[in-house]
Design a protein around this motif. Structure first.
Motif, mmCIF file in Angstrom:
data_model
loop_
_atom_site.group_PDB
_atom_site.id
_atom_site.type_symbol
_atom_site.label_atom_id
_atom_site.label_comp_id
_atom_site.label_asym_id
_atom_site.label_seq_id
_atom_site.Cartn_x
_atom_site.Cartn_y
_atom_site.Cartn_z
ATOM 1 N N GLY A 63 -21.788 27.375 -1.121
ATOM 2 C CA GLY A 63 -21.035 28.418 -0.417
ATOM 3 C C GLY A 63 -21.389 28.414 1.053
ATOM 4 O O GLY A 63 -21.395 29.447 1.707
ATOM 5 N N ALA A 64 -21.684 27.224 1.574
ATOM 6 C CA ALA A 64 -22.115 27.096 2.965
ATOM 7 C C ALA A 64 -20.961 26.756 3.897
ATOM 8 O O ALA A 64 -21.170 26.310 5.011
ATOM 9 N N THR A 65 -19.739 26.967 3.437
ATOM 10 C CA THR A 65 -18.580 26.699 4.279
ATOM 11 C C THR A 65 -18.447 27.781 5.341
ATOM 12 O O THR A 65 -18.722 28.943 5.088
ATOM 13 N N SER A 66 -18.034 27.376 6.526
ATOM 14 C CA SER A 66 -17.876 28.365 7.592
ATOM 15 C C SER A 66 -16.459 28.376 8.159
ATOM 16 O O SER A 66 -16.155 29.176 9.029
ATOM 17 N N ASN A 67 -15.593 27.475 7.657
ATOM 18 C CA ASN A 67 -14.217 27.444 8.133
ATOM 19 C C ASN A 67 -13.327 26.787 7.071
ATOM 20 O O ASN A 67 -13.836 26.141 6.154
ATOM 21 N N PRO A 68 -12.013 26.950 7.192
ATOM 22 C CA PRO A 68 -11.100 26.377 6.189
ATOM 23 C C PRO A 68 -11.222 24.852 6.056
ATOM 24 O O PRO A 68 -11.042 24.306 4.973
ATOM 25 N N PHE A 69 -11.529 24.157 7.131
ATOM 26 C CA PHE A 69 -11.677 22.699 7.067
ATOM 27 C C PHE A 69 -12.800 22.313 6.105
ATOM 28 O O PHE A 69 -12.652 21.390 5.314
ATOM 29 N N GLU A 70 -13.933 23.018 6.197
ATOM 30 C CA GLU A 70 -15.067 22.711 5.317
ATOM 31 C C GLU A 70 -14.773 23.051 3.864
ATOM 32 O O GLU A 70 -15.328 22.432 2.966
ATOM 33 N N SER A 71 -13.929 24.025 3.610
ATOM 34 C CA SER A 71 -13.682 24.458 2.235
ATOM 35 C C SER A 71 -12.446 23.829 1.602
ATOM 36 O O SER A 71 -12.164 24.073 0.435
ATOM 37 N N LYS A 72 -11.735 22.955 2.320
ATOM 38 C CA LYS A 72 -10.489 22.401 1.790
ATOM 39 C C LYS A 72 -10.705 21.553 0.536
ATOM 40 O O LYS A 72 -9.808 21.454 -0.296
ATOM 41 N N SER A 98 -25.678 41.459 -1.854
ATOM 42 C CA SER A 98 -25.270 40.215 -2.485
ATOM 43 C C SER A 98 -24.887 39.237 -1.383
ATOM 44 O O SER A 98 -24.538 39.655 -0.276
ATOM 45 N N ASN A 99 -24.979 37.938 -1.712
ATOM 46 C CA ASN A 99 -24.655 36.970 -0.670
ATOM 47 C C ASN A 99 -23.145 36.855 -0.477
ATOM 48 O O ASN A 99 -22.365 37.068 -1.393
ATOM 49 N N ALA A 100 -22.758 36.516 0.747
ATOM 50 C CA ALA A 100 -21.351 36.279 1.058
ATOM 51 C C ALA A 100 -20.923 34.962 0.415
ATOM 52 O O ALA A 100 -21.717 34.035 0.319
ATOM 53 N N PRO A 101 -19.667 34.868 -0.040
ATOM 54 C CA PRO A 101 -19.228 33.645 -0.694
ATOM 55 C C PRO A 101 -19.152 32.435 0.234
ATOM 56 O O PRO A 101 -19.105 31.305 -0.222
ATOM 57 N N SER A 102 -19.148 32.651 1.549
ATOM 58 C CA SER A 102 -19.151 31.528 2.486
ATOM 59 C C SER A 102 -19.912 31.934 3.737
ATOM 60 O O SER A 102 -20.200 33.101 3.966
ATOM 61 N N GLY A 103 -20.242 30.931 4.560
ATOM 62 C CA GLY A 103 -20.947 31.175 5.816
ATOM 63 C C GLY A 103 -22.407 31.514 5.599
ATOM 64 O O GLY A 103 -22.948 31.373 4.503
ATOM 65 N N GLY A 104 -23.091 31.948 6.673
ATOM 66 C CA GLY A 104 -24.497 32.306 6.598
ATOM 67 C C GLY A 104 -25.358 31.156 6.127
ATOM 68 O O GLY A 104 -26.141 31.312 5.202
ATOM 69 N N SER A 105 -25.181 30.008 6.764
ATOM 70 C CA SER A 105 -25.912 28.837 6.307
ATOM 71 C C SER A 105 -26.378 27.995 7.483
ATOM 72 O O SER A 105 -25.937 28.168 8.610
ATOM 73 N N SER A 106 -27.278 27.083 7.174
ATOM 74 C CA SER A 106 -27.761 26.119 8.147
ATOM 75 C C SER A 106 -27.867 24.778 7.430
ATOM 76 O O SER A 106 -28.324 24.705 6.290
ATOM 77 N N ILE A 107 -27.420 23.728 8.111
ATOM 78 C CA ILE A 107 -27.403 22.402 7.502
ATOM 79 C C ILE A 107 -28.194 21.453 8.385
ATOM 80 O O ILE A 107 -27.950 21.357 9.589
ATOM 81 N N ALA A 108 -29.161 20.775 7.781
ATOM 82 C CA ALA A 108 -29.974 19.790 8.485
ATOM 83 C C ALA A 108 -29.747 18.419 7.839
ATOM 84 O O ALA A 108 -29.028 18.289 6.854
ATOM 85 N N LYS A 109 -30.384 17.412 8.390
ATOM 86 C CA LYS A 109 -30.234 16.044 7.890
ATOM 87 C C LYS A 109 -30.584 15.916 6.410
ATOM 88 O O LYS A 109 -29.921 15.213 5.665
#
Length: 156
Positions: A63-72, A98-109
């Motif tokens: 659920g780490a998507t932050s925009n429609p492109f990431e969730s397509k 409760s956690n949000a279904p998307s966003g609120g994330s950080s992505i590393a290598k």
């Protein structure tokens, strides 16, 4: 349950800054941290996983998507990571959500973190965090999930 990890024993990020850093199963059910002391500060509750699958798939599952492109490319089964959480002091709930279904994330290598919730700590008090996984997230268990409680300014 494993004890919290402290900066004195680990050198990696975010372990060296975390107040709690413990392995968890993402199976439906509840995980409870050991009691830990805090200072006057904002704290974040996160789930960390290793990047063991294709990044797009993991972003959807977490659920780490932050925009429609990431969730397509996400499916109706995503996200797998769905939680309700509470923070208690001496048995009294002081924060919940409760956690949000998307966003609120950080992505590393090599890792992904998903924000589950936040709370304000009061100096001199000890807290326990309970995270209830409301959906079966066991397909992510191979990614070595960890529950992380960390001061907001030490993570972001």
């Amino acid at each position: 349950m494993a004890p919290p990890v402290s900066a004195r024993t680990h050198k990696d990020f975010p372990e060296k800054y975390a107040d709690v850093y413990i392995p968890v199963s993402l199976a439906a059910g509840t995980v409870r941290t050991p009691e830990f002391p805090v200072v006057v500060e904002a704290y974040d509750i996160l789930i960390q996983v290793q990047r063991t699958l294709p990044i797009g798939q993991m972003i959807c599952m977490m659920g780490a998507t932050s925009n429609p492109f990431e969730s397509k490319n996400c499916t109706s089964a995503d996200p797998l990571l769905q939680t309700e959480w509470t923070v208690s002091n001496e048995g009294r709930v002081v924060a919940h959500g409760s956690n949000a279904p998307s966003g609120g994330s950080s992505i590393a290598k090599d890792r992904i973190w998903k924000l589950v919730g936040s709370f304000a700590g009061e100096a001199g008090k000890k807290y326990v965090v309970e995270v209830k996984f409301t959906k079966d997230g066991t397909p992510l268990n191979g990614a070595e999930p960890r529950l992380v409680v960390i001061k907001h300014k030490k993570f972001w």
